[in-house]
Design an enzyme around this catalytic site. Structure first.
Site, mmCIF file in Angstrom:
data_model
loop_
_atom_site.group_PDB
_atom_site.id
_atom_site.type_symbol
_atom_site.label_atom_id
_atom_site.label_comp_id
_atom_site.label_asym_id
_atom_site.label_seq_id
_atom_site.Cartn_x
_atom_site.Cartn_y
_atom_site.Cartn_z
ATOM 1 N N GLU A 290 0.812 -1.218 0.000
ATOM 2 C CA GLU A 290 0.000 0.000 0.000
ATOM 3 C C GLU A 290 0.846 1.269 0.000
ATOM 4 O OE1 GLU A 290 -2.408 -3.317 1.604
ATOM 5 O OE2 GLU A 290 -0.429 -2.533 2.065
ATOM 6 N N ASP A 332 23.371 19.934 -27.646
ATOM 7 C CA ASP A 332 23.802 21.004 -28.526
ATOM 8 C C ASP A 332 25.136 21.527 -28.003
ATOM 9 O OD1 ASP A 332 23.781 22.877 -30.513
ATOM 10 O OD2 ASP A 332 22.438 24.258 -29.482
ATOM 11 N N ASP A 646 18.638 24.773 -26.259
ATOM 12 C CA ASP A 646 18.029 26.035 -25.851
ATOM 13 C C ASP A 646 17.291 26.725 -26.980
ATOM 14 O OD1 ASP A 646 20.166 26.707 -27.386
ATOM 15 O OD2 ASP A 646 21.133 28.010 -25.919
ATOM 16 N N ASN A 712 6.126 -9.414 4.275
ATOM 17 C CA ASN A 712 5.100 -10.296 3.733
ATOM 18 C C ASN A 712 5.369 -11.756 4.082
ATOM 19 O OD1 ASN A 712 3.806 -8.130 2.605
ATOM 20 N ND2 ASN A 712 4.525 -8.502 0.527
ATOM 21 N N THR A 745 2.726 0.074 10.989
ATOM 22 C CA THR A 745 4.118 0.134 11.442
ATOM 23 C C THR A 745 5.124 0.232 10.296
ATOM 24 O OG1 THR A 745 4.233 -2.294 11.533
ATOM 25 C CG2 THR A 745 3.536 -1.139 13.531
#
Length: 922
Positions: A290, A332, A646, A712, A745
């Site tokens: 999440e 350039d 530029d 996990n 947590t």
């Protein structure tokens, strides 16, 4: 808008009166009534931007990414499954992240909008036969307006008058040498080289002029390139693609695991379907990170903030990470790798060669030359050269905020600054020898001449120009203050010096003079002076040798790019000799690099170009559409391309590139609009800093994944034990406790990892391959096979340790009551405290966290303090005890938990030290 169907060639080749007739105007300009009609007919003189999405759409797009949709669905399932608190928490994560992303992009857009100054604000135009000042956006075809040194050209126009006029067209062509402009037609060399046309987006460097407008807004050459830019659509950034892929991966894994647990709960444990669904939902949500979107956004936002402090303004957050993947930079030359200002670095006379490269000038009229101090007043040849260069000059250099402001051409400015640095008193010289007549520079004779009154008896003709055109006009030469006839040997030495400098890619400007006896009738004498009878029988003094110097910081920036395996390809409109000289000088390429001109590029097939781009290559004399072709071909070769520039000519390539980088100070509006990032200091070195930030962002995302995926495994293992024991081992961790780790947590320490500073040596690694992924083998092995299993072993041990303290295995495992709550609370606590060490370990991949500073990342420590306090609250507050199946822990339990991070941290420090040792040994 365009007034007629005539091409610019027609306007250039027609006589001024014919052009005025074609545009239905006169030299006295339009009437105000007619101008108003044309403004209504053709529209304002402005560059039309592509239609932007509404703010509502921009806001909503932050809530419809794949990860966001997955979280919306997960929250809805949680609510439908009876866990309202969980569903609301997941949705709040989405809402906060979406608003945060929108705010960051909105702030970046506001900053870039403030930079957009498109065209000159005011122009001196003739209306109703009178000169007046109007806003440049109100110019229309047929308007007659004035130009002078320092003016930006607001429209495409045909010159009606021109005096010593030179125009800087580098924004269009990339060519640093100004173009001379005059009334008669000369096709010139290259694009936009017509001698009597001026173009929007360019700047008058010297002289004055009167012009008639024939194209405005989007029908100017400036506008046409802007239109080409807007036709290009941006594709998803590599990060966006990778996040989509990662989301799909995680979704499939989570759903597959949830489905497996759902089936197992029904058939192994014989749970009711509703209870099995809630159990499976816990597994699904447990495997969805999440915090991924908030961490991505925070990492990118921190990268943007750090880059802004280093003068790099990012318009799109995703561009930060894409910069880190860059494999090729198409740059350039003029104004990007170089300073876009000519600088004298050699002074050559027959008597002396003065190398002033990098030496500079000192006070009291002395110049430091070849390591020794020389007083120019003691060298009559040097004194004469400085005097002629200062007098034969139409440019002024003023100091503004400690920086020189040039009103004129870069070439003449270089001569002025040369004289100023030598403490040559230009004002005194101009007053003592006033200018009486001038012969402006033109491309035929390639010289400029001025006539001054030297004293009561002498006129002095000062001449500068191309050596090949000036030297034949010289009959004498000054050597050590003595004027003598020039010999063939002298000419050979002079030409040899010129050839040597040309081979170095430098530009030589010859300096000469002639003294003419003053006649009684001064005015008649001046009237009789012509170019032909003045610019001959000259006395050669010497050469001023100059170049558009590289930016001082470019050398280190190029070296860093090479160390990072990032290829830099110069793509310029400048000459082949100059381009290669600069490229070799700054270390961009070796002397063996191939130089390809625009003409050669057109003749190359697609396979030939693809093959050429794999080696050392420089592109010179290229047109805008060719820059676009180069970028496209590189992308077809599998490169991630950053294109810098530029000028208007850079805009299509900026838009096409994976990352377009525009110059904020000298850059045109079209270039800034097309770019993803704007350098507010026009400093190429800022690109390197930005690339480092991009790499840091990507590394931080992998650190986050490693950290978040680790938890996990210990969340899943207890459920696996529960399933495979067919329920004999009571569930060591409840669904709400699993969600406490994911949404509570773990979140803040994970976000802290997103703000981690760059790891030492990150720019000594090659860019990641396009086929590489965030969740790669290294991340999976580290998160699941190393950290995950270690955390699982510790948390499972904590579960059985509490049961052992209460008589297991002689008595059955707790299945309810306070003992069961204490056992599951210990599992939760063990995971939390393991993740404390994990958060610190994940801060670096190879470097020692101790050396990096254990407390240097305060956000991680704030997160650690938060998760410990949250765990305490969950264990002591009765309301949360009932909701999360927790209870008060004993003192021995807290001691056990507090010890967990120490060995975990030290073991990883030892592994990193071993890895560094092995890397150093290779």
């Amino acid at each position: 808008m365009k007034a007629t169907e005539n091409s610019r060639a027609t306007y250039a080749q027609s006589q001024p009166d014919a052009v005025l007739d074609q545009l239905h105007t006169t030299k006295a300009g339009l009437s105000q009534t007619e101008a108003t009609k044309r403004l209504a007919q053709y529209g304002q003189n402005s560059i039309t931007k592509a239609a932007e999405s509404s703010q509502l759409k921009v806001f909503l797009k932050n809530f419809i990414s794949l990860m966001a949709i997955l979280l919306w669905v997960s929250g809805a399932i949680a609510i439908l499954g009876g866990t309202l608190e969980l569903g609301i928490a997941i949705w709040l994560v989405n809402v906060i992240n979406g608003c945060f992303s929108f705010w960051q992009e909105h702030q970046a857009k506001k900053a870039t909008d403030s930079l957009m100054a498109m065209l000159p604000t005011y122009t001196q135009v003739y209306r109703d036969g009178k000169r007046q000042q109007i806003n440049a956006v109100d110019l229309v075809p047929g308007d007659v307006f004035t130009l002078q040194a320092g003016n930006a050209v607001p429209v495409d126009a045909r010159l009606l008058e021109a005096t010593s006029m030179q125009v800087d067209q580098s924004a269009l062509t990339g060519e640093s040498v100004p173009e001379s402009k005059y009334i008669r037609y000369d096709a010139g060399e290259g694009e936009f080289a017509e001698s009597n046309l001026v173009y929007a987006g360019t700047t008058v460097g010297a002289g004055t002029g009167l012009a008639v407008c024939y194209a405005t807004g989007m029908h100017t050459e400036f506008g046409k390139i802007a239109s080409l830019t807007q036709q290009q659509t941006k594709v998803l950034s590599p990060l966006q693609k990778e996040l989509d892929r990662l989301t799909k991966q995680i979704s499939m894994i989570a759903i597959a695991i949830g489905l497996a647990f759902f089936v197992a709960a029904i058939f192994f444990v014989h749970y009711p379907i509703a209870k099995s669904f809630i159990f499976a939902l816990g597994m699904i949500v447990a495997f969805i990170p999440e915090g991924l979107l908030p961490t991505v956004t925070l990492s990118l936002a921190h990268g943007v903030q750090r880059m802004a402090k280093k003068h790099a303004l990012v318009k799109d957050l995703n561009s930060v990470e894409t910069l880190g993947e860059t494999t090729v930079i198409c740059s350039d030359k003029t104004g990007t790798l170089t300073q876009n200002q000519m600088t004298v670095n050699h002074i050559w006379t027959l008597a002396h060669h003065y190398d002033v490269t990098g030496q500079g000038y000192v006070n009291n009229g002395e110049i430091q030359l070849d390591g020794q101090t020389v007083d120019y007043q003691k060298d009559p040849d040097l004194d004469k050269l400085l005097r002629v260069a200062a007098l034969n000059n139409d440019t002024t250099v003023q100091m503004a905020d400690g920086k020189p402001k040039i009103l004129g051409t870069p070439t003449e400015a270089a001569l002025v600054i040369m004289a100023q640095k030598a403490k040559f008193d230009i004002d005194h010289a101009e007053k003592a020898t006033p200018r009486l007549k001038e012969f402006p520079f033109d491309s035929d004779r390639k010289r400029m001449g001025t006539v001054h009154q030297h004293d009561d008896h002498t006129l002095s003709a000062c001449v500068k120009g191309s050596l090949s055109d000036l030297l034949p006009q010289c009959t004498t030469v000054q050597v050590n203050g003595v004027v003598r006839p020039i010999t063939d040997d002298d000419r050979e030495k002079i030409n040899a010096a010129n050839t040597k400098y040309a081979a170095m890619g430098l530009r030589s400007l010859a300096i000469a003079y002639r003294e003419i006896p003053l006649q009684k009738d001064l005015q008649s004498q001046l009237d009789a002076l012509t170019i032909e009878n003045t610019e001959n029988q000259l006395t050669f003094v010497g050469l001023t040798v100059m170049a558009d110097p590289p930016r001082p910081e470019i050398f280190d920036a190029v070296a860093k790019c090479h160390a990072a395996n990032i290829k830099i390809i110069m793509v310029t409109g400048d000459s082949t000799l100059t381009a290669k000289s600069i490229a070799v000088k700054i270390g961009l390429t070796s002397d063996k690099a191939r130089v390809v001109t625009g003409t050669e590029l057109d003749a190359m097939s697609e396979p030939e170009l693809q093959e050429a781009l794999r080696g050392e290559i420089i592109f010179a004399r290229v047109a805008p559409e060719q820059k676009y072709k180069i970028v496209s071909t590189l992308q077809e070769n599998g490169e991630i391309v950053a294109s810098t520039g530029d000028g208007v000519n850079d805009a299509p390539a900026l838009k096409k590139a994976d990352i377009g980088v525009a110059m904020g100070v000298t850059g045109t509006d079209v270039a800034k609009d097309a770019a993803d990032m704007i350098l507010t200091d026009d400093n190429f070195a800022s690109i390197v800093a930005a690339i480092e930030e991009g790499r840091t962002v990507y590394a931080n995302l992998q650190k986050f994944l490693t950290y978040i995926l680790t938890s996990n495994v210990p969340e899943a293992i207890p459920s696996v034990l529960f399933l495979f024991s067919r329920g004999l081992i009571p569930l060591p961790m409840t669904v709400m406790q699993i969600l406490t780790v994911d949404l509570g947590t773990d979140m803040l320490p994970a976000l802290g990892l997103g703000a981690e500073q760059a790891e030492p040596g990150i720019m000594n690694q090659p860019p990641r391959k396009r086929t590489a992924h965030l969740m790669n083998k290294h991340v999976v092995m580290k998160a699941f096979a190393w950290y995950g299993l270690l955390a699982s072993a510790i948390s499972t041990f904590a579960y059985f340790f509490v049961n052992w303290q209460n008589g297991w295995p002689q008595v059955a495992l707790f299945s309810n009551g306070n003992g069961y709550a204490r056992a599951t609370t210990m599992v939760l606590g063990a995971i939390v405290f393991f993740q404390i060490a994990n958060a610190l370990n994940c801060r670096t991949q190879f470097a020692s966290v101790i050396k990096a500073g254990i407390f240097s990342n305060k956000r991680i420590w704030y997160g650690i303090i938060f998760e410990v306090l949250l765990l305490i609250v969950l264990t002591v507050v009765p309301f949360f005890q009932g909701l999360f199946n927790t209870t008060v822990l004993q003192a021995s339990d807290w001691i056990f938990l507090a010890i967990i991070p120490i060995p975990v941290f030290l073991i990883e420090e030892a592994r990193k030290a071993w890895t560094r040792h092995n890397m150093a040994a290779k």
